[in-house]
Design an enzyme around this catalytic site. Structure first.
Site, PDB file in Angstrom:
ATOM      1  N   CYS A   1      -5.027   6.031   5.389  1.00 47.05           N
ATOM      2  CA  CYS A   1      -4.632   4.991   4.560  1.00 47.05           C
ATOM      3  C   CYS A   1      -5.818   4.383   4.214  1.00 47.05           C
ATOM      4  O   CYS A   1      -6.904   4.297   4.788  1.00 47.05           O
ATOM      5  CB  CYS A   1      -3.629   3.930   5.472  1.00 47.05           C
TER       6      CYS A   1
ATOM      7  N   CYS B   1      -5.229   0.426   6.425  1.00 48.72           N
ATOM      8  CA  CYS B   1      -5.532   0.410   7.774  1.00 48.72           C
ATOM      9  C   CYS B   1      -6.184   1.545   8.437  1.00 48.72           C
ATOM     10  O   CYS B   1      -5.924   2.445   9.174  1.00 48.72           O
ATOM     11  CB  CYS B   1      -3.990   0.860   8.516  1.00 48.72           C
TER      12      CYS B   1
ATOM     13  N   GLU C   1       0.915  -1.111   0.033  1.00 46.74           N
ATOM     14  CA  GLU C   1      -0.061   0.165  -0.107  1.00 46.74           C
ATOM     15  C   GLU C   1       0.906   1.102   0.095  1.00 46.74           C
ATOM     16  O   GLU C   1       1.772   1.361   0.934  1.00 46.74           O
ATOM     17  CB  GLU C   1      -0.973   0.121   1.276  1.00 46.74           C
TER      18      GLU C   1
ATOM     19  N   SER D   1       4.870   1.534   9.716  1.00 45.55           N
ATOM     20  CA  SER D   1       5.923   1.788   8.511  1.00 45.55           C
ATOM     21  C   SER D   1       6.731   2.854   8.536  1.00 45.55           C
ATOM     22  O   SER D   1       7.591   3.001   7.857  1.00 45.55           O
ATOM     23  CB  SER D   1       5.056   1.786   7.150  1.00 45.55           C
TER      24      SER D   1
ATOM     25  N   ARG E   1       0.821  -4.111  11.441  1.00 48.67           N
ATOM     26  CA  ARG E   1       2.263  -4.095  10.830  1.00 48.67           C
ATOM     27  C   ARG E   1       2.965  -3.406  12.322  1.00 48.67           C
ATOM     28  O   ARG E   1       4.096  -3.246  12.111  1.00 48.67           O
ATOM     29  CB  ARG E   1       2.132  -3.117   9.883  1.00 48.67           C
TER      30      ARG E   1
ATOM     31  N   CYS F   1       3.437  -0.242   4.363  1.00 50.25           N
ATOM     32  CA  CYS F   1       2.094   0.236   4.254  1.00 50.25           C
ATOM     33  C   CYS F   1       2.492   1.797   4.176  1.00 50.25           C
ATOM     34  O   CYS F   1       2.269   2.105   5.343  1.00 50.25           O
ATOM     35  CB  CYS F   1       1.015   0.105   5.150  1.00 50.25           C
TER      36      CYS F   1
ATOM     37  N   HIS G   1      -6.294   3.311  12.687  1.00 51.02           N
ATOM     38  CA  HIS G   1      -6.115   4.935  13.046  1.00 51.02           C
ATOM     39  C   HIS G   1      -7.383   5.637  13.705  1.00 51.02           C
ATOM     40  O   HIS G   1      -7.286   6.468  14.595  1.00 51.02           O
ATOM     41  CB  HIS G   1      -5.928   5.316  11.641  1.00 51.02           C
TER      42      HIS G   1
ATOM     43  N   CYS H   1      -1.655   6.404   2.393  1.00 49.34           N
ATOM     44  CA  CYS H   1      -1.812   6.938   0.919  1.00 49.34           C
ATOM     45  C   CYS H   1      -2.736   8.253   0.970  1.00 49.34           C
ATOM     46  O   CYS H   1      -3.205   8.440  -0.065  1.00 49.34           O
ATOM     47  CB  CYS H   1      -2.769   5.882   0.212  1.00 49.34           C
TER      48      CYS H   1
END
Length: 566
Positions: free
Chosen positions: A61, A64, A14, A501, A478, A545, A68, A548
């Site tokens: 994201c 995920c 991602e 990440s 993650r 990840c 969050h 995004c």
């Protein structure tokens, strides 16, 4: 002579990630991890109502989302020292464990298995012998010869048409591929079946969260789910029993397919237990709170230094000072102003793009440290801390995974240090997924028992004058995720998210220590520099990840697009 390899973008993840390595004599001698996007939601949140933050941070994201949302409300609740009804804790726990299970299944089968499985080799397999192999390893109900033959026929259709779909552009026939045809066919069959199975977890999230992705039911103070024994439009026994059916289906696949496939594949790639270890400081946080104050957890957390389980320092509550005081982020090699390591409550997110500089700034990802040291987060850290804590579930499933690997590989022993590797991360993720299944079932049982005596799901917050600070954390799929908020007179003054990440993909820090991705690539073998499959294997083992929620920019300083947050 050293050869430079740039893999940009890394696919089957991602987000947007670039990896550069220098290769000399067939091995990596230097590495750079570069996140190619800026997550700017921290800037958008300044001045907003803290009760709204969770709906924005979900947009960090597209994968995920739930993690969050839950971590954000925990941060604000921590600042307020607000107690949360136990029902709300359990509902959140069910959502987050179901999400983790879906995430782990998708990661192995659909994002990283193709680094190890040669799809075209599966065409040479014998479906009957493949079924015998699969049935000798587990009781998964779709291991029969009929299923294996059907998958092989579908694969022939893909290949014959020239339209490989998800199997296109793979490094088929690469010299680093080692699985025999029957094992490849078994893995491809489970790949196909996992597409259906993972959706059961999504349905659990959607039933409780209102939708998936981007759940709608969390709130600062609890959840918005109304509970009744028989009313049709709220959380009732009928919906709870539907969830239980999905849990049972997930459990069958995870324990009979996933927990078998990973160690079985790993037994053919024992050399990869020697590569990809990188940084062996491990950080995880406790999760699945069982009380209203966040002092009792179903899953342990802590920090392990140098891979030594005896060095475990536990993290025990939502107010744990050891965790709270140890986190900092550096921007020395990230495209932000400043270069000192800053605690998240005073963290800054001011962009300063310079283009890729090998010895300067080269990533949009910051470099987190824990008491000045780099740390790996994720399932590998989670399993190390779980075993070091004496948690029976982690020990049980780790022993099971090691037992399968020994049986398939005809090995006398697989030491714990073998986990600290590329293939070990996959094994740890499978172990964690099995732990999550048992935890999910346990949280469901506790919710059913608790709602018989209590239907409370929300405790309304009240914001004081002046400044307050809070941190919320969650052991996401993650790894350790934390949100840090400073609130002044009921409005957000500063907001920082230190995500898994970021811990793993971060560039060199203020002391020029490499991050986990970079360190793990050192000495990795590269059989063919034009097809750097081995780089993908190690990087994919972390399940990157890269957020995004991206802001577009132009290096000529021209405005590309402007988005107004209402």
């Amino acid at each position: 002579m050293a050869k430079r390899i740039t893999v940009d973008p890394i696919t089957r993840i991602e987000g947007h990630l670039r990896i550069d390595v220098e290769v000399d004599n067939g091995h990596v001698t230097k590495a750079w991890s570069s996140g190619q996007m800026w997550r700017g939601i921290e800037k958008i949140l300044v001045g907003r109502d803290p009760r709204e933050a969770w709906s924005y941070t979900q947009r960090f994201c597209g994968v995920c989302t739930t993690v969050h949302a839950i971590t954000s409300v925990r941060a604000v609740e921590n600042a307020l020292q607000l107690e949360i009804p136990v029902n709300a804790q359990l509902i959140r726990n069910i959502i987050q464990t179901a999400h983790a299970i879906q995430d782990h299944i998708v990661h192995f089968y659909h994002l990283s298995a193709l680094d190890w499985v040669d799809v075209t080799s599966a065409l040479k397999a014998n479906p009957v012998t493949t079924a015998k192999l699969a049935e000798s390893l587990s009781d998964w109900s779709l291991n029969g010869a009929h299923e294996m033959k059907a998958v092989q026929e579908r694969l022939k259709t893909f290949v014959g048409s020239g339209q490989l779909g998800p199997f296109a552009s793979g490094f088929w026939g690469h010299p680093a591929m080692k699985l025999p045809p029957d094992v490849n066919l078994m893995a491809v069959a489970h790949y196909m079946q996992a597409l259906d199975v993972q959706n059961f977890a999504n349905k659990i999230v959607a039933i409780l969260g209102g939708k998936s992705p981007h759940i709608q039911n969390v709130a600062v103070g609890g959840v918005s789910n109304s509970i009744s024994h028989d009313a049709p439009s709220v959380l009732n026994i009928e919906r709870l029993m539907l969830i239980k059916g999905f849990i049972d289906k997930l459990s069958h696949f995870v324990k009979s397919a996933y927990m078998t496939d990973v160690p079985a594949v790993g037994a053919f790639y024992l050399d990869w237990t020697k590569y990809g270890g990188g940084i062996n400081n491990y950080l995880s946080v406790p999760d699945c709170p069982q009380d209203s104050k966040g002092t009792i957890f179903d899953l342990p957390g802590g920090y392990i230094s140098g891979g030594d389980l005896k060095s475990l320092k536990p993290i025990t509550t939502f107010n744990d000072a050891y965790f709270r005081d140890g986190v900092a982020e550096s921007s020395k090699h990230a495209w932000y102003t400043g270069d000192k390591a800053l605690h998240p409550w005073v963290g800054e997110t001011e962009p300063q793009y310079t283009d890729f500089q090998e010895n300067g700034k080269y990533s949009w990802v910051k470099a987190p440290t824990f008491y000045g040291k780099r740390a790996e987060v994720g399932p590998l850290a989670d399993v190390h801390v779980g075993v070091a804590s004496g948690n029976k579930r982690y020990i049980k499933y780790l022993d099971q995974a090691i037992g399968t690997m020994k049986a398939v590989g005809k090995l006398s022993d697989v030491p714990l240090i073998a986990l600290q590797s590329t293939i070990g991360r996959h094994a740890a993720r499978a172990v964690r997924c099995a732990v999550m299944i048992d935890t999910l079932n346990d949280q469901w049982e506790k919710l059913v028992a608790n709602i018989g005596k209590d239907q409370t799901t929300f405790n309304a917050p009240s914001f004081p004058k002046g400044e307050i600070k809070g941190v919320g954390f969650h052991q996401a799929p993650r790894g350790a995720l934390s949100h840090w908020v400073v609130i002044e007179n009921g409005k957000i003054k500063n907001y920082q998210a230190v995500v898994p990440s970021t811990w793993n993909a971060g560039p060199r820090d203020a002391d020029d220590q490499p991050g986990p991705y970079e360190a793990s690539l050192m000495n990795n073998p590269i059989a063919d520099p034009d097809k750097p499959l081995e780089v993908l294997r190690t990087v994919h083992s972390f399940d990157p990840c890269i957020a995004c929620a991206i802001h577009m920019f132009d290096n000529e300083q021209r405005e590309v697009v402007q988005v107004k947050a209402l």
